[in-house]
Design an enzyme around this catalytic site. Structure first.
Site, mmCIF file in Angstrom:
data_model
loop_
_atom_site.group_PDB
_atom_site.id
_atom_site.type_symbol
_atom_site.label_atom_id
_atom_site.label_comp_id
_atom_site.label_asym_id
_atom_site.label_seq_id
_atom_site.Cartn_x
_atom_site.Cartn_y
_atom_site.Cartn_z
ATOM 1 N N GLY A 1 -16.863 33.360 85.126
ATOM 2 C CA GLY A 1 -15.759 33.098 86.057
ATOM 3 C C GLY A 1 -15.530 34.278 86.976
ATOM 4 O O GLY A 1 -16.371 35.169 87.085
ATOM 5 N N ASN A 2 -14.410 34.264 87.662
ATOM 6 C CA ASN A 2 -14.077 35.400 88.524
ATOM 7 C C ASN A 2 -12.571 35.640 88.489
ATOM 8 O O ASN A 2 -11.823 34.876 87.879
ATOM 9 C CB ASN A 2 -14.600 35.168 89.947
ATOM 10 C CG ASN A 2 -14.041 33.915 90.565
ATOM 11 O OD1 ASN A 2 -12.832 33.802 90.754
ATOM 12 N ND2 ASN A 2 -14.907 32.941 90.857
ATOM 13 N N ARG A 3 -12.142 36.699 89.144
ATOM 14 C CA ARG A 3 -10.742 37.140 89.025
ATOM 15 C C ARG A 3 -9.794 36.437 89.991
ATOM 16 O O ARG A 3 -8.625 36.796 90.080
ATOM 17 C CB ARG A 3 -10.670 38.661 89.267
ATOM 18 C CG ARG A 3 -11.353 39.477 88.199
ATOM 19 C CD ARG A 3 -10.947 40.942 88.321
ATOM 20 N NE ARG A 3 -11.506 41.589 89.494
ATOM 21 C CZ ARG A 3 -10.797 42.110 90.487
ATOM 22 N NH1 ARG A 3 -9.481 42.048 90.479
ATOM 23 N NH2 ARG A 3 -11.388 42.695 91.509
#
Ligand code: C5P
Length: 422
Positions: A214-216
């Site tokens: 995923g990412n932030r």
């Protein structure tokens, strides 16, 4: 001076004053609104009347001040509800921590809260309080609730406070509050009749039943864009990846937490959209295979094969003109922002691209503020400072609405959307 023809001419504005030392600034505010042609009614909390006498406001507005709903006779009671209904905008300035708390909780104990609660007009809140009160989690939670209601915040400023200390909490200056009111009327309805689709948040590409890549991304920028578009009269669809904020009310939310799910939702929504803003942080790669079972620990290294995800916005960019919406992408770059944004604008077939820097001191991801530069084919269009994301959203819509109208204006009416299928 009565400018008469400005955005405030003839507008019914209720100014709600609560009990802060900054109540004296409400006097200039009321005067400035009146000077611009607004019809101003003032409502005061009991505490406010101890800082400024109602007569001061009555002398300026030539209208009675509402300062106690319970002392009104039946006719005046109705008048105050009628006032709530007639108001084009409500401006709460100064708004104390107590007033903000009451409004967030739905407590309606005096004329100010009663009018704000009974009215469906947009509400502008200009807080004023001690820095400690402003930063207290209860106040911040209540402010977030008011934002959720769609209230517009005019942020308090840093400066000398009543305590003599310097900090955040000082009421914004009256011209700043007037500008917020003018902006409200100047832009109100400029997206009326348009269907706007905004994608927001990050995607999660599954590795196994519990793990993902995923990412932030928080989705805050996309949520702010959706909220601002809603307030300007657009019908808004929010295609939501993984978000750490609650989507705004009054928008249609479609959840899509993987790149493939987001592609499906975006491609389905795009032909019915007038404007598509791809603010989502879509994973560029996904694991080639997601294991059905949780991957077990072993002594060996684990190789994960990643395959590229489809570039969603580029696919929309290739749609035929009759169905392709006006298209805005985002470029989050750690370096060479201008060159990378320009390349993405071209390669993805975008009308505009919003570039921001990630990593380092200006990191936009997850933050409440953002410093962006907007690029079109001819180059950079903006030079904006770091701003709260809601303000970035307003500026972006000012620019997008203008460009959208120009792009459509050559062939058809600027007031009607390009197409309407449904
Ligand atoms: O190429 P990059 O991921 O930096 O491009 C960012 C822009 O492209 C954003 O608007 C993002 O929403 C969009 N995008 C997309 N599909 C992908 C990757 C990014 O639509 N697979």
């Amino acid at each position: 001076m009565n400018e008469g023809l400005g955005p405030l001419a003839g507008r019914r504005i209720v100014v709600g004053v609560s009990g802060s030392i900054a109540a004296y600034k409400a006097v200039s505010l009321v005067r400035m609104l009146g000077d611009r042609g607004a019809v101003v009614d003032v409502a005061m909390t009991a505490a406010a009347t101890r800082f400024v006498g109602p007569l001061t406001f009555e002398s300026l507005t030539h209208r009675p001040v509402l300062d106690d709903v319970f002392e009104l006779d039946a006719e005046q009671q109705i008048a105050h509800i009628e006032l709530a209904e007639a108001a084009d905008a409500i401006v709460l300035a100064p708004a104390t921590a107590n007033l903000i708390g009451e409004l967030a909780a739905g407590l309606v104990g005096d004329a100010v809260t009663a009018i704000a609660c009974a009215s469906r007009a947009p509400v502008i809140v200009a807080p004023a309080m001690d820095a400690g009160m402003w930063t207290h989690p209860a106040t911040q939670r209540n402010v977030a609730t008011l934002r959720d209601f769609g209230y517009i915040l005019v942020e308090p400023e840093v400066g000398e406070l009543a305590s003599g200390l310097t900090g955040i909490g000082r009421l914004a200056e009256p011209p700043t509050i007037v500008a917020a009111v003018e902006h409200l009327f100047a832009r109100a309805g400029d997206l009326e009749g348009l269907h706007v689709v905004v994608s927001a948040g990050g995607t999660r590409e599954p590795l196994d039943p519990v793990r993902f890549i995923g990412n932030r991304s928080s989705g805050k920028m996309g949520a702010a864009l959706a909220e601002a578009a809603r307030d300007r009269g657009a019908a808004v669809t929010l295609i939501a990846g993984v978000m750490s904020v609650t989507p705004p009310r009054g928008v249609t939310v479609i959840e899509a937490t993987t790149a493939h799910a987001m592609r499906e939702s975006v491609l389905r929504a795009a032909p019915n959209a007038d404007i598509l803003v791809m603010a989502a942080a879509v994973a560029d790669f996904a694991p080639a295979r997601a294991s059905q079972r949780k991957i077990k620990r072993s002594g060996d290294t684990l190789q994960i094969e990643l395959v590229p995800n489809p570039d969603i916005v580029a696919e929309v960019g290739e749609m035929p003109d009759e169905v392709r919406p006006f298209l805005i992408g985002f470029a989050a770059e750690s370096n060479d922002l201008e060159a990378n944004a320009a390349a993405k604008l071209r390669d993805k077939g975008l009308d505009l691209i919003v570039g921001n820097v990630v990593g380092g001191p200006f990191d936009a991801i997850g933050s409440d503020e953002n410093k962006v530069t907007v690029f079109a084919a001819e180059g950079a269009l903006t030079d904006w400072p770091m701003l709260p994301k809601r303000q970035v959203a307003e500026r972006l819509w000012d620019l997008i609405a203008d460009r959208y109208r120009h792009s459509r204006g050559a062939t058809e009416s600027t007031t009607s959307p390009r197409r309407r299928r449904s």
